[in-house]
Design a protein around this motif. Structure first.
Motif, PDB file in Angstrom:
ATOM      1  N   ASP A 132       0.848  -1.193   0.000  1.00 48.31           N
ATOM      2  CA  ASP A 132       0.000   0.000   0.000  1.00 48.31           C
ATOM      3  C   ASP A 132       0.886   1.246   0.000  1.00 48.31           C
ATOM      4  O   ASP A 132       2.109   1.159  -0.065  1.00 48.31           O
ATOM      5  CB  ASP A 132      -0.973  -0.013   1.181  1.00 48.31           C
ATOM      6  CG  ASP A 132      -0.296   0.054   2.533  1.00 48.31           C
ATOM      7  OD1 ASP A 132       0.928   0.263   2.603  1.00 48.31           O
ATOM      8  OD2 ASP A 132      -1.000  -0.106   3.544  1.00 48.31           O
ATOM      9  N   ARG A 133       0.283   2.417   0.074  1.00 47.96           N
ATOM     10  CA  ARG A 133       1.048   3.656  -0.025  1.00 47.96           C
ATOM     11  C   ARG A 133       1.974   3.898   1.162  1.00 47.96           C
ATOM     12  O   ARG A 133       2.867   4.732   1.101  1.00 47.96           O
ATOM     13  CB  ARG A 133       0.110   4.836  -0.216  1.00 47.96           C
ATOM     14  CG  ARG A 133      -0.791   5.080   0.960  1.00 47.96           C
ATOM     15  CD  ARG A 133      -1.657   6.298   0.715  1.00 47.96           C
ATOM     16  NE  ARG A 133      -2.480   6.538   1.880  1.00 47.96           N
ATOM     17  CZ  ARG A 133      -3.782   6.607   1.868  1.00 47.96           C
ATOM     18  NH1 ARG A 133      -4.431   6.453   0.745  1.00 47.96           N
ATOM     19  NH2 ARG A 133      -4.448   6.826   2.974  1.00 47.96           N
ATOM     20  N   LYS A 134       1.764   3.172   2.246  1.00 52.35           N
ATOM     21  CA  LYS A 134       2.631   3.299   3.420  1.00 52.35           C
ATOM     22  C   LYS A 134       3.728   2.229   3.449  1.00 52.35           C
ATOM     23  O   LYS A 134       4.497   2.157   4.391  1.00 52.35           O
ATOM     24  CB  LYS A 134       1.802   3.218   4.701  1.00 52.35           C
ATOM     25  CG  LYS A 134       0.840   4.381   4.832  1.00 52.35           C
ATOM     26  CD  LYS A 134       0.044   4.289   6.103  1.00 52.35           C
ATOM     27  CE  LYS A 134      -0.919   5.454   6.193  1.00 52.35           C
ATOM     28  NZ  LYS A 134      -1.747   5.388   7.396  1.00 52.35           N
TER      29      LYS A 134
END
Length: 82
Positions: free
Chosen positions: A63-65
């Motif tokens: 994911d974006r993290k």
């Protein structure tokens, strides 16, 4: 080989993510195994025995993290110490 240390009881819901409220560090001092639908799995990140599901990563997707994307699989879950 006999283990003289006391192992904590395995909870109904356990996560490998340290930020999760279901993470118990004392359990990960020992080798924990998960059997899902009579097959041992080594990629389980979270499980719930009473609800009958596990979460496993989806390939190399993140994911974006930077956390791995997971999917929930339903079936019979057994947790045990190796």
């Amino acid at each position: 080989m006999t283990d003289t240390t006391e192992r904590p009881a395995l909870p109904d819901h356990l996560s490998t993510d340290e930020r999760s409220p279901h993470h118990v560090a004392a359990i990960f001092e020992h080798d924990v195994g998960i059997r899902f639908n009579d097959k041992e799995r080594n990629d389980v990140q979270e499980y719930c025995i009473s609800e009958g599901w596990i979460k496993v990563p989806v390939g190399n997707k993140v994911d974006r993290k930077g956390n791995p994307l997971t999917i929930k699989l339903k079936g019979r879950v057994e947790a045990f110490y190796r």
